[in-house]
Design an enzyme around this catalytic site. Sequence first.
Site, mmCIF file in Angstrom:
data_model
loop_
_atom_site.group_PDB
_atom_site.id
_atom_site.type_symbol
_atom_site.label_atom_id
_atom_site.label_comp_id
_atom_site.label_asym_id
_atom_site.label_seq_id
_atom_site.Cartn_x
_atom_site.Cartn_y
_atom_site.Cartn_z
ATOM 1 N N LYS A 70 0.783 -1.318 0.013
ATOM 2 C CA LYS A 70 0.151 0.009 -0.048
ATOM 3 C C LYS A 70 0.801 1.020 0.091
ATOM 4 O O LYS A 70 0.652 2.165 -0.722
ATOM 5 C CB LYS A 70 -0.981 0.267 1.330
ATOM 6 N N GLU A 81 9.587 -5.718 4.346
ATOM 7 C CA GLU A 81 9.704 -6.991 3.993
ATOM 8 C C GLU A 81 9.358 -7.359 2.580
ATOM 9 O O GLU A 81 9.972 -8.114 1.911
ATOM 10 C CB GLU A 81 8.567 -7.779 4.993
ATOM 11 N N GLY A 136 -5.500 -2.580 3.638
ATOM 12 C CA GLY A 136 -4.866 -3.839 3.355
ATOM 13 C C GLY A 136 -5.431 -5.134 3.484
ATOM 14 O O GLY A 136 -5.683 -5.879 2.626
ATOM 15 N N ARG A 137 -6.131 -5.260 4.497
ATOM 16 C CA ARG A 137 -6.840 -6.508 5.023
ATOM 17 C C ARG A 137 -8.229 -6.443 4.184
ATOM 18 O O ARG A 137 -8.776 -7.558 4.323
ATOM 19 C CB ARG A 137 -6.895 -6.727 6.327
ATOM 20 N N GLU A 156 -6.311 -8.003 13.859
ATOM 21 C CA GLU A 156 -5.709 -6.660 13.455
ATOM 22 C C GLU A 156 -6.875 -5.612 13.320
ATOM 23 O O GLU A 156 -6.589 -4.371 13.842
ATOM 24 C CB GLU A 156 -5.083 -6.535 11.844
ATOM 25 N N HIS A 194 -8.446 -34.839 15.445
ATOM 26 C CA HIS A 194 -7.490 -35.710 16.017
ATOM 27 C C HIS A 194 -6.436 -34.833 16.763
ATOM 28 O O HIS A 194 -5.535 -35.539 16.997
ATOM 29 C CB HIS A 194 -7.121 -36.796 15.217
ATOM 30 N N LYS A 246 8.115 -2.758 14.126
ATOM 31 C CA LYS A 246 9.018 -2.468 12.944
ATOM 32 C C LYS A 246 9.821 -1.271 13.243
ATOM 33 O O LYS A 246 11.075 -1.320 12.774
ATOM 34 C CB LYS A 246 8.082 -1.905 11.810
#
Length: 501
Positions: free
Chosen positions: A187, A193, A246-247, A332, A363, A473
């Site tokens: 964005k 990263e 972003g999400r 978030e 399980h 960050k």
Amino acid sequence: MSDSTAKAWAAIEAHDAPRIETLFEDDGRHERFAFDAAHLHFDFSKTHLDADLVAHFEALAGATDFVEQRRALFAGEMVNVTEERSATHVAERGEGGREDNEMATRLRNRMRHLIDAIEAEAFGEIDAILHIGIGGSALGPALAVDALGRGGTKLDLRTVSNIDGEAMDEALIGLDPGTTLVIAVSKSFSTTETLENVEAALDWLSGAGIEDPMAQLIAITANPERALEYGIDETRILPFSENVGGRYSLWSSVGISIALALGWDAFEAMLEGAAEMDRHFKLAALDKNAPFLAAASDLFYVHNRGSQARAFFAYDERLRLLVPYLQQLIMESNGKGVTAKGAPVDRATAPVVWGGVGTDAQHAVFQLLHQGTLVMPIEFIAVAENEDSQDPRQHRQLLLNAFAQGAALMTGKESEDPARAYAGDRPSTTILLERLDARSLGALIAFYEHRTFAEAALLQINPFDQFGVELGKEMARAIDDPEARDQFDASTRNLIEKAGL
């Protein structure tokens, strides 16, 4: 908090819900709490929701101006108050304000033209996409293509989000540098990263003898100026609105990887399915509104029963990436400690989100869910029709397992042996898709978006900022400066030394 809000919360927290089995003594219970919306079937009847509890949440909605908050979202008005902007992901589906819809259409047309150019081999022969992003810039496309592309995709999609070099190594296995298109999604186009991984991808292309690696790079960003400064040609930059978080961004230009891998028709069908859920959330009465009832159920278990966790189990292998997607969307968005007005919250906000895929999870973790001391709401997501090539009895057993788990959690089982006793009265919701296609997946994702918004509105927090991700960050950048390391604690300094950094 206003007096009416405090009164509504007091009623919710004091609500003495009977056992779920007892609620089923009402013959009309299932009809009231199970219904279809946007071609999805929602069954809330195995929760503790009843008419009185829903009425308490409707009172809370009135006290918190829920309807006005929802109207503002769809009108494109400012709902992200800390950043002083609107949240326009619904406009990408044609359900926002007029100007936002027009912008979304212009940018989608630009994306379509670039896709046409790629498919016409303007970039040369392309058979694979290396999609680089992190968080919402990667989770949405990865979920959509993994869920819908099992029968084959037009292009091979590899997604890289982790800065760990092992992730890039794995993504590059079997790819031909000469026929791979790199799509970088950020964005701000400053995400450390993502840019580190872009550099790694460019090095890979260069090392393979590609003369102009930048010619195989496309940038998706709300900050096109930064992408230009990076050296990417303007014709290879697809913008999206700064007001699309972003999400919530897979509906925007970020969805180019979905459209390239699955085809434009599939991408449009996802948008249409999401728009159907938008209309349901916007228009349905609250007592028949799937996102609102889900939010009410969620908040009841947090604030009445003290449940600080919520579990999701997809009984379909194609939805194996749904839980990571929901973890970011919910935690978030609503993992906040202050109200939208900046005051400390006086109650719990988002719980921990976790889960897995059935029947594997049965399980692994269902022992705790059936007999453990932690009681939490559980959600089952299943698909009625199978598309695999195996004997249909396998899919039948898969679905029977999903439905049986919900029934067993609710009823429990008495036993003279305490180790073999099941307390029951453990709540679950089931969402049943008729089939898993682009339209139903779009509706499902939009449902979770609106459910998250509904919870935030009732809690009076802002679901659209994420300042909590910034501190780590900042410290990571500071810790990389040897001269600044003295400011860190002895433990951190020792770890840096032990790692040889």
